[in-house]
Motif scaffolding. Structure first.
Motif, PDB file in Angstrom:
ATOM      1  N   PHE A 298      -3.510 -11.087  -4.205  1.00  0.00           N
ATOM      2  CA  PHE A 298      -3.022 -11.063  -2.826  1.00  0.00           C
ATOM      3  C   PHE A 298      -2.774 -12.521  -2.413  1.00  0.00           C
ATOM      4  O   PHE A 298      -3.236 -13.441  -3.099  1.00  0.00           O
TER       5      PHE A 298
ATOM      6  N   TYR B  80      -6.726  -3.972  -0.972  1.00  0.00           N
ATOM      7  CA  TYR B  80      -7.515  -5.148  -0.594  1.00  0.00           C
ATOM      8  C   TYR B  80      -8.994  -4.824  -0.410  1.00  0.00           C
ATOM      9  O   TYR B  80      -9.862  -5.601  -0.772  1.00  0.00           O
TER      10      TYR B  80
ATOM     11  N   LEU C 135       0.367  -7.369  -0.665  1.00  0.00           N
ATOM     12  CA  LEU C 135      -0.024  -7.496   0.738  1.00  0.00           C
ATOM     13  C   LEU C 135      -1.279  -6.649   0.969  1.00  0.00           C
ATOM     14  O   LEU C 135      -1.276  -5.457   0.646  1.00  0.00           O
ATOM     15  N   GLY C 136      -2.301  -7.278   1.527  1.00  0.00           N
ATOM     16  CA  GLY C 136      -3.510  -6.519   1.855  1.00  0.00           C
ATOM     17  C   GLY C 136      -3.332  -5.788   3.169  1.00  0.00           C
ATOM     18  O   GLY C 136      -4.040  -6.005   4.136  1.00  0.00           O
TER      19      GLY C 136
ATOM     20  N   ILE D 246     -16.734  -7.516  -8.810  1.00  0.00           N
ATOM     21  CA  ILE D 246     -15.823  -6.510  -9.350  1.00  0.00           C
ATOM     22  C   ILE D 246     -15.349  -6.901 -10.755  1.00  0.00           C
ATOM     23  O   ILE D 246     -15.198  -6.037 -11.624  1.00  0.00           O
TER      24      ILE D 246
ATOM     25  N   LYS E  95      -5.754  -3.218  -9.217  1.00  0.00           N
ATOM     26  CA  LYS E  95      -6.420  -3.096  -7.922  1.00  0.00           C
ATOM     27  C   LYS E  95      -7.834  -2.526  -8.017  1.00  0.00           C
ATOM     28  O   LYS E  95      -8.571  -2.555  -7.041  1.00  0.00           O
ATOM     29  N   ILE E  96      -8.215  -1.999  -9.175  1.00  0.00           N
ATOM     30  CA  ILE E  96      -9.603  -1.522  -9.312  1.00  0.00           C
ATOM     31  C   ILE E  96     -10.449  -2.472 -10.155  1.00  0.00           C
ATOM     32  O   ILE E  96     -11.625  -2.210 -10.400  1.00  0.00           O
ATOM     33  N   THR E  97      -9.859  -3.570 -10.573  1.00  0.00           N
ATOM     34  CA  THR E  97     -10.602  -4.526 -11.399  1.00  0.00           C
ATOM     35  C   THR E  97     -10.694  -5.901 -10.760  1.00  0.00           C
ATOM     36  O   THR E  97     -11.293  -6.812 -11.338  1.00  0.00           O
ATOM     37  N   GLY E  98     -10.092  -6.071  -9.580  1.00  0.00           N
ATOM     38  CA  GLY E  98     -10.118  -7.373  -8.919  1.00  0.00           C
ATOM     39  C   GLY E  98      -9.049  -8.328  -9.448  1.00  0.00           C
ATOM     40  O   GLY E  98      -8.999  -9.483  -9.048  1.00  0.00           O
TER      41      GLY E  98
ATOM     42  N   GLN F  67      -4.401   2.068  -2.117  1.00  0.00           N
ATOM     43  CA  GLN F  67      -3.086   1.844  -1.517  1.00  0.00           C
ATOM     44  C   GLN F  67      -2.858   0.331  -1.533  1.00  0.00           C
ATOM     45  O   GLN F  67      -2.519  -0.202  -2.566  1.00  0.00           O
ATOM     46  N   CYS F  68      -3.075  -0.353  -0.399  1.00  0.00           N
ATOM     47  CA  CYS F  68      -2.845  -1.809  -0.480  1.00  0.00           C
ATOM     48  C   CYS F  68      -3.829  -2.438  -1.447  1.00  0.00           C
ATOM     49  O   CYS F  68      -3.545  -3.431  -2.089  1.00  0.00           O
TER      50      CYS F  68
ATOM     51  N   ALA G 204      -5.712  -7.915  -9.115  1.00  0.00           N
ATOM     52  CA  ALA G 204      -4.514  -7.968  -8.260  1.00  0.00           C
ATOM     53  C   ALA G 204      -4.543  -9.251  -7.426  1.00  0.00           C
ATOM     54  O   ALA G 204      -5.572  -9.602  -6.858  1.00  0.00           O
TER      55      ALA G 204
ATOM     56  N   ASP H 129      -6.225   8.396  -7.981  1.00  0.00           N
ATOM     57  CA  ASP H 129      -5.131   7.612  -7.374  1.00  0.00           C
ATOM     58  C   ASP H 129      -5.554   7.122  -5.979  1.00  0.00           C
ATOM     59  O   ASP H 129      -4.824   7.309  -4.999  1.00  0.00           O
TER      60      ASP H 129
ATOM     61  N   GLY I  54       0.814  -1.213   0.000  1.00  0.00           N
ATOM     62  CA  GLY I  54       0.000   0.000   0.000  1.00  0.00           C
ATOM     63  C   GLY I  54       0.840   1.252   0.000  1.00  0.00           C
ATOM     64  O   GLY I  54       0.390   2.324  -0.387  1.00  0.00           O
TER      65      GLY I  54
ATOM     66  N   ASP J  84       0.124   0.358  -9.726  1.00  0.00           N
ATOM     67  CA  ASP J  84      -0.652  -0.858  -9.431  1.00  0.00           C
ATOM     68  C   ASP J  84      -2.157  -0.608  -9.413  1.00  0.00           C
ATOM     69  O   ASP J  84      -2.930  -1.466  -9.000  1.00  0.00           O
ATOM     70  N   THR J  85      -2.561   0.569  -9.868  1.00  0.00           N
ATOM     71  CA  THR J  85      -3.996   0.872  -9.850  1.00  0.00           C
ATOM     72  C   THR J  85      -4.824  -0.027 -10.776  1.00  0.00           C
ATOM     73  O   THR J  85      -5.863  -0.535 -10.343  1.00  0.00           O
TER      74      THR J  85
ATOM     75  N   LYS K  83       1.520   9.005 -10.424  1.00  0.00           N
ATOM     76  CA  LYS K  83       0.443   8.102 -10.003  1.00  0.00           C
ATOM     77  C   LYS K  83       0.948   6.677  -9.850  1.00  0.00           C
ATOM     78  O   LYS K  83       1.902   6.265 -10.506  1.00  0.00           O
ATOM     79  N   ARG K  84       0.225   5.926  -9.047  1.00  0.00           N
ATOM     80  CA  ARG K  84       0.617   4.541  -8.754  1.00  0.00           C
ATOM     81  C   ARG K  84       0.546   3.673 -10.009  1.00  0.00           C
ATOM     82  O   ARG K  84      -0.337   3.849 -10.846  1.00  0.00           O
TER      83      ARG K  84
ATOM     84  N   ASP L 294      -5.558 -14.866  -2.622  1.00  0.00           N
ATOM     85  CA  ASP L 294      -6.137 -15.178  -3.930  1.00  0.00           C
ATOM     86  C   ASP L 294      -5.366 -16.244  -4.695  1.00  0.00           C
ATOM     87  O   ASP L 294      -5.720 -16.578  -5.831  1.00  0.00           O
TER      88      ASP L 294
END
Lengths: 720, 151
Positions: free
Chosen positions: A218, B97, A394-395, B72, A211-214, B94-95, A216, B91, A74, A207-208, A204-205, A221
């Motif tokens: 962890f 989850y 890591l969550g 999702i 992480k916004i589409t499911g 962060q993590c 990623a 943006d 994060g 890894d977005t 900007k990150r 998963d």
């Protein structure tokens, strides 16, 4: 573009297509010798040949893949380290890809000597190494281009992933294969700060998208054919052991494959989580509760208070504080308390393990790859290099995924070994909250003498709480003369104490049986609350403005003053507020950075409301200002959970809280506006993951004191 | 048991009381929906049942049998849902989850409330915890998503 380079590109692309993964340049860079943290690097990284492709690969498709030695939890290291490489490489940022590096000696932390993520250290500890990696790759690509075109390397320009010279031009991907055949230069020059294009630019990150589409992945998963899931029945009291158990009901449940005993308890292994959880709940386990069956928070507090009045180990000392106290115009005596806390990352702990005769594979969101590897090797009888660690996202970590005992990883290895099959061991939220490795509870008992102007002239400070480091593999390195520096950091090295001629800090590290661990900002999570609360108490007692009072005490600390003044200015310190609102300020240095925060609060229906937190941070060179802002916002939210809500209590040896209904953390509606201001600086980079957390609890407590006259000396804050 | 997830029909062998979360994750193989608490306290498991945001960790699979489940993964084919675009623009993550659940709660909100206020957002997303503290950006991104939805 001329015909030759077009032809070359086609050829390269074809070659790339054949190998499937694109062409790569493989090289390594030596460990940097001197680091921002000061001192020499531990030569702990073994002298074995480092793995190839250690830090980046340039593909024939022009992609630049950065392997990060640290774990993304994060904090944005997935973006900051690639920025360092791309800066020196002059890469096309849109073609940068990122992967977690495998566990290998070459990825050892440049200061701590093992592969790990923690201590808000990733950016500053890699500042040299990752830039060197980028510069080395750039030099190789330029050399390849110069050779191909018959020009001097000095006559080549690199911009946005394209190398050009006169009428020649080629993209990185076209040169990757040729560059791969060259020998890396021994030394490369890094850019002058004035030439930086990426470092210092809000970025900007990376890894977005996943992480916004499911998409990623962890640890939770991880999936593959044949993978089973385990849920473990652990002791209800720390240190309890299994006396006997009956697994008949669990084994009768559909989907349950095995019930195995492991050192930490009884594991139910099943086709999926739900079956494993049902099976775990159906177990009848009789425990030998052991020596901690009477653990009780109130009794611990009383014991801490008793210890505080006895001499402890001396963590800092100057002059004769006892005599100075007697001469003081006035004295202040105060106790400050903070409770045990769980990290409660959103992703409950888990690890997936597959053991074969010649290797052990682990998939985990971990902060401590090297220790996990060593512990897994011990359990399986393999060599550390036969243990492969696939670091997932890591969550959340906050320190919980950095256990010196590798608790959740080693347990998963034991389960997979006992089951004889690949197993993902999953903790429930209750397991996580009750599973130990807490921020230790602390008592601070302080006596301060002030002169006739209200300025401190004597300071006696007792710190009582469990040591995190004693008993861990880090103890020999980090505990000196019995003093665990993490217990007293922020007090023993406080700039306030340095200015007081007579001071003494005693510490006591009682053993309680409760496993403790670093929790975002470690010792600073309590010492800032205490020190900044006390300074505020002194300011108010002296009838002085808290900002002016701090300025006087910190007159020899220009960076502290810079952050203090910027926060005060941006918060409009001293300007009118709506009726029923008040401001409080706090300032704390940790992990190489200084953060000042002004909190604006009110009390509504007896509840504390935090409306705004204005932050000023001096973290040296700001590598990614966007990441810094995000980390400060995050640090404030994390600190506010502890300031307003969270606590763990023990009765009859048992943790009383279990899930988010009683282990309360901040929710959306309670989040204040957070404004972050970065002090411009050319100093070496400091950390930003943790330093935003310590000042917020005292800033809120100080605002409440201004508003209500109540001085709250215990977390979580509770108004009378 | 028959289940329609993101428009695709699945036949799953699940006991009727098995929470939808674990059916989705462990039987259907869609891991974007997260386990955080198992008792509807954190919102990481939020999915849509016939368009309504639900906590899948406490929803028995049987309750979803005749309904359309959106996770999702099915919110948009390519991450282009206005909420996802707003999340990228600001943006937010962060993590990451909790973000599947945050995004699903936000998408359900703006589907029924074209111009949510701060209070509407705080109320609709109060059940979604984030330990990284991305709340400020979440609030701002929901406003932005509402704007993008109109465009």
């Amino acid at each position: 573009m001329n015909d030759l380079s077009n032809a070359s590109r086609r050829k390269f692309l074809k070659a790339g297509a054949v190998v499937g993964g694109g062409l790569v340049i493989a090289f390594t860079v030596p460990l940097a010798r001197r680091f921002a943290g000061g001192g020499e690097a531990t030569p702990a990284a073994p002298a074995t040949a480092p793995a190839a492709n250690a830090f980046l690969r340039v593909g024939s498709d022009d992609s630049v893949t950065v392997l990060i030695a640290h774990s993304e939890m994060g904090q944005g290291i997935w973006t900051a380290l690639p920025m360092l490489i791309a800066e020196e490489l002059d890469a096309n940022w849109s073609r940068v890809r990122v992967e977690h590096a495998p566990a290998a000696p070459v990825y050892a932390h440049t200061v701590f000597g093992m592969q790990m993520t923690g201590g808000s250290s990733s950016t500053w500890s890699e500042f040299e190494r990752y830039r060197q990696a980028g510069a080395t790759a750039r030099a190789l690509l330029v050399q390849a281009a110069a050779k191909q075109w018959g020009v001097a390397p000095a006559d080549c320009r690199v911009e946005n992933g394209v190398i050009s010279s006169g009428s020649h031009s080629a993209r990185f991907g076209e040169l990757a294969e040729a560059a791969n055949a060259l020998t890396a230069p021994e030394k490369v020059a890094l850019k002058e700060p004035k030439d930086w294009k990426l470092i210092g630019k809000a970025t900007k990150r990376l890894d977005t998208p996943e992480k916004i589409t499911g998409r990623a992945i962890f640890g939770m998963d991880v999936k593959f054919d044949g993978l089973l899931t385990a849920v473990v029945a652990r002791p209800p009291v720390f240190g309890a052991t299994v006396k006997s158990y009956d697994a008949a009901k669990a084994k009768a449940l559909p989907g349950v494959r095995a019930v195995v005993q492991v050192p930490s308890g009884i594991a139910v292994v099943a086709d999926h989580f739900w079956a494993a959880k049902q099976g775990r709940d159906a177990l009848a386990v009789e425990w030998d509760l052991g020596p901690n069956a009477k653990l009780d928070t109130a009794a611990l507090k009383a014991e801490f208070q008793r210890l505080a009045d006895t001499p402890g180990l001396v963590a800092a000392e100057a002059g004769d504080p006892a005599a100075a106290l007697k001469q003081a115009a006035r004295t202040l005596k105060a106790d400050y308390h903070v409770p045990y806390l769980a990290h409660a990352p959103m992703e409950p702990l888990n690890a997936t393990v597959k053991i074969d005769p010649d290797r052990c594979e682990i998939w985990a969101g971990t902060q401590f790859q090297t220790l996990d590897q060593m512990v897994a090797a011990q359990i399986t009888g393999l060599k550390p290099e036969q243990v492969q660690i696939h670091t997932t996202f890591l969550g959340g970590g906050f320190g919980r995924r950095a256990t010196p005992t590798s608790d959740f990883v080693s347990e998963a290895v034991h389960v997979a070994k006992a089951a004889g099959q690949p197993v993902k061991t999953v903790w429930t939220r209750e397991d996580d909250v009750r599973g130990g490795y807490y921020r230790p509870a602390y008592l601070h008992r302080v006596q301060i003498g002030v002169d006739d102007k209200g300025m401190p002239s004597a300071w006696q400070h007792a710190v009582v709480g469990q040591s995190i480091l004693v008993g861990t593999p880090m103890e020999p390195m980090m505990v000196k003369d019995g003093i665990d520096a993490t217990s007293v950091e922020g007090v023993a090295d406080s700039p306030y104490l340095k200015g007081i001629a007579a001071h003494r800090v005693d510490m006591h590290s009682p053993k309680t049986g409760i496993p403790v661990l670093w929790w975002r900002s470690v010792g600073h999570s309590h010492t800032a609350f205490v020190m900044e609360g006390l300074i505020d108490e002194l300011a108010l007692a002296a009838k002085q403005d808290p900002v002016a009072y701090r300025r006087a005490l910190l007159k020899d600390h220009p960076r502290h003053l810079g952050a203090l003044n910027l926060a005060a200015e941006k918060a409009g310190w001293g300007t009118p507020l709506p009726k029923g609102h008040a401001r409080g300020i706090a300032l704390h240095e940790s992990f190489g950075s200084i953060v000042a925060q002004v909190a604006e609060v009110s009390v509504q229906d007896g509840s504390i409301r935090v409306h705004r937190v204005t932050c000023a941070v001096d973290c040296g060179i700001a590598v990614n200002p966007a990441g810094i802002v995000a980390q400060l916002e995050s640090g404030v939210a994390f600190g506010l959970s502890a300031a307003l809500h969270s606590r763990l209590d023990f009765q009859e040896g048992r943790v009383q809280q279990s899930n988010f209904h009683d282990y309360v953390v901040l929710r959306l509606g309670e989040m204040p506006q957070v404004d972050v201001h970065i002090v411009p600086s050319t100093e070496k980079p400091g950390g930003v993951g943790e330093p935003g957390t310590p000042p917020v609890a005292p800033a809120v407590a100080n605002a409440l004191a201004a508003l209500t006259g109540q001085r709250l000396r215990e977390l979580p804050l509770r108004l009378a | 048991m028959k289940l329609t997830v993101n428009g695709t029909a699945h036949e799953v062998d699940a006991p009727p009381d098995m929470p939808l979360l674990w059916v989705l994750r462990d039987l259907v193989g869609l891991t974007g929906t997260k386990f955080g608490c198992g008792m509807a306290q954190c919102g990481a498991c939020t999915v849509h049942l016939d368009g309504t945001a639900m906590r899948s960790c406490v929803t028995p699979a049987a309750a979803a049998a005749d309904k359309s489940v959106t996770t999702i993964e099915g919110l948009s084919p390519d991450g282009s849902h206005p909420v996802q675009r707003a999340w990228a623009e600001l943006d937010v993550v962060q993590c990451g989850y909790c973000q599947s659940g945050q995004i699903m709660s936000a998408a359900a909100l703006i589907a029924t409330n074209a111009k949510p206020t701060d209070a509407d957002i705080d109320s609709a997303l109060s059940g979604n915890l984030c330990r990284c503290g991305t709340y400020l950006r979440i609030r701002a991104a929901v406003h932005r998503a509402a704007e993008l939805s109109k465009a």
